[in-house]
Design a protein around this motif. Sequence first.
Motif, PDB file in Angstrom:
ATOM      1  N   ASN A 172      19.261 100.851  65.040  1.00  0.00           N
ATOM      2  CA  ASN A 172      18.949 101.257  63.667  1.00  0.00           C
ATOM      3  C   ASN A 172      19.685 100.434  62.609  1.00  0.00           C
ATOM      4  N   LEU A 173      20.368  99.383  63.028  1.00  0.00           N
ATOM      5  CA  LEU A 173      21.138  98.553  62.098  1.00  0.00           C
ATOM      6  C   LEU A 173      20.253  97.949  61.007  1.00  0.00           C
ATOM      7  N   LEU A 229      30.573  92.357  60.014  1.00  0.00           N
ATOM      8  CA  LEU A 229      29.138  92.098  60.072  1.00  0.00           C
ATOM      9  C   LEU A 229      28.450  92.635  58.820  1.00  0.00           C
ATOM     10  N   LEU A 230      28.819  93.838  58.388  1.00  0.00           N
ATOM     11  CA  LEU A 230      28.213  94.411  57.181  1.00  0.00           C
ATOM     12  C   LEU A 230      28.566  93.592  55.945  1.00  0.00           C
ATOM     13  N   ILE A 231      29.796  93.098  55.872  1.00  0.00           N
ATOM     14  CA  ILE A 231      30.180  92.211  54.765  1.00  0.00           C
ATOM     15  C   ILE A 231      29.271  90.989  54.780  1.00  0.00           C
ATOM     16  N   GLY A 232      29.045  90.423  55.954  1.00  0.00           N
ATOM     17  CA  GLY A 232      28.191  89.255  56.096  1.00  0.00           C
ATOM     18  C   GLY A 232      26.748  89.508  55.708  1.00  0.00           C
ATOM     19  N   GLN A 233      26.339  90.776  55.756  1.00  0.00           N
ATOM     20  CA  GLN A 233      24.977  91.145  55.376  1.00  0.00           C
ATOM     21  C   GLN A 233      24.848  91.441  53.890  1.00  0.00           C
ATOM     22  N   CYS A 259      33.536 103.630  61.509  1.00  0.00           N
ATOM     23  CA  CYS A 259      34.385 104.350  62.465  1.00  0.00           C
ATOM     24  C   CYS A 259      33.916 104.039  63.887  1.00  0.00           C
ATOM     25  N   CYS A 260      34.885 103.854  64.796  1.00  0.00           N
ATOM     26  CA  CYS A 260      34.584 103.680  66.214  1.00  0.00           C
ATOM     27  C   CYS A 260      35.514 104.604  67.005  1.00  0.00           C
ATOM     28  N   TYR A 261      35.790 104.282  68.247  1.00  0.00           N
ATOM     29  CA  TYR A 261      36.663 105.127  69.062  1.00  0.00           C
ATOM     30  C   TYR A 261      38.119 105.077  68.607  1.00  0.00           C
ATOM     31  N   HIS A 262      38.666 103.852  68.526  1.00  0.00           N
ATOM     32  CA  HIS A 262      40.099 103.696  68.279  1.00  0.00           C
ATOM     33  C   HIS A 262      40.423 102.803  67.081  1.00  0.00           C
ATOM     34  N   GLY A 263      39.421 102.274  66.404  1.00  0.00           N
ATOM     35  CA  GLY A 263      39.657 101.438  65.240  1.00  0.00           C
ATOM     36  C   GLY A 263      39.606  99.948  65.497  1.00  0.00           C
ATOM     37  N   HIS A 264      39.119  99.537  66.662  1.00  0.00           N
ATOM     38  CA  HIS A 264      39.054  98.111  66.975  1.00  0.00           C
ATOM     39  C   HIS A 264      37.642  97.561  66.783  1.00  0.00           C
ATOM     40  N   SER A 265      36.664  98.170  67.434  1.00  0.00           N
ATOM     41  CA  SER A 265      35.271  97.709  67.324  1.00  0.00           C
ATOM     42  C   SER A 265      34.748  97.823  65.900  1.00  0.00           C
ATOM     43  N   SER A 266      35.265  98.777  65.162  1.00  0.00           N
ATOM     44  CA  SER A 266      34.815  98.964  63.784  1.00  0.00           C
ATOM     45  C   SER A 266      35.153  97.765  62.910  1.00  0.00           C
ATOM     46  N   GLN A 267      36.161  97.002  63.282  1.00  0.00           N
ATOM     47  CA  GLN A 267      36.532  95.842  62.484  1.00  0.00           C
ATOM     48  C   GLN A 267      35.452  94.765  62.531  1.00  0.00           C
ATOM     49  N   SER A 268      34.925  94.479  63.713  1.00  0.00           N
ATOM     50  CA  SER A 268      33.866  93.467  63.796  1.00  0.00           C
ATOM     51  C   SER A 268      32.575  93.993  63.169  1.00  0.00           C
ATOM     52  N   ALA A 269      32.312  95.282  63.306  1.00  0.00           N
ATOM     53  CA  ALA A 269      31.117  95.863  62.671  1.00  0.00           C
ATOM     54  C   ALA A 269      31.254  95.823  61.150  1.00  0.00           C
ATOM     55  N   ALA A 270      32.445  96.079  60.647  1.00  0.00           N
ATOM     56  CA  ALA A 270      32.686  96.024  59.205  1.00  0.00           C
ATOM     57  C   ALA A 270      32.477  94.608  58.687  1.00  0.00           C
TER      58      ALA A 270
END
Length: 108
Positions: free
Chosen positions: A46-47, A76-80, A63-74
Amino acid sequence: METYQCINIEQAVALMEDGTVVVDIRDPQSFAAGHIVNASHLSNENLHTFITGADMDQPVIVCCYHGHSSQSAAQLLIGQGFDQVYSLDGGYQLWQANKPEMCSAPEA
């Protein structure tokens, strides 16, 4: 903002009070078992819909499980083209331990 910022729980709560969007990138089963109140589940499926329907000027907390994966997703959103994107330090695990009153009940 050219990159995301990591924020703590208190900063996230303050942003949420101002209407900041919260997206949870954990797997669907974990999201269904509990998530930050009013968070939306964001996945690869759904991205595109999220991005095309979003107000790029409205702040987003990832938000992710522990705060690590959310950084790359964040990032990515900046890049969009999103203006203000934040990664939640400690992820849902820390949120649930500190703000259980702001967590959803498991979906039936």
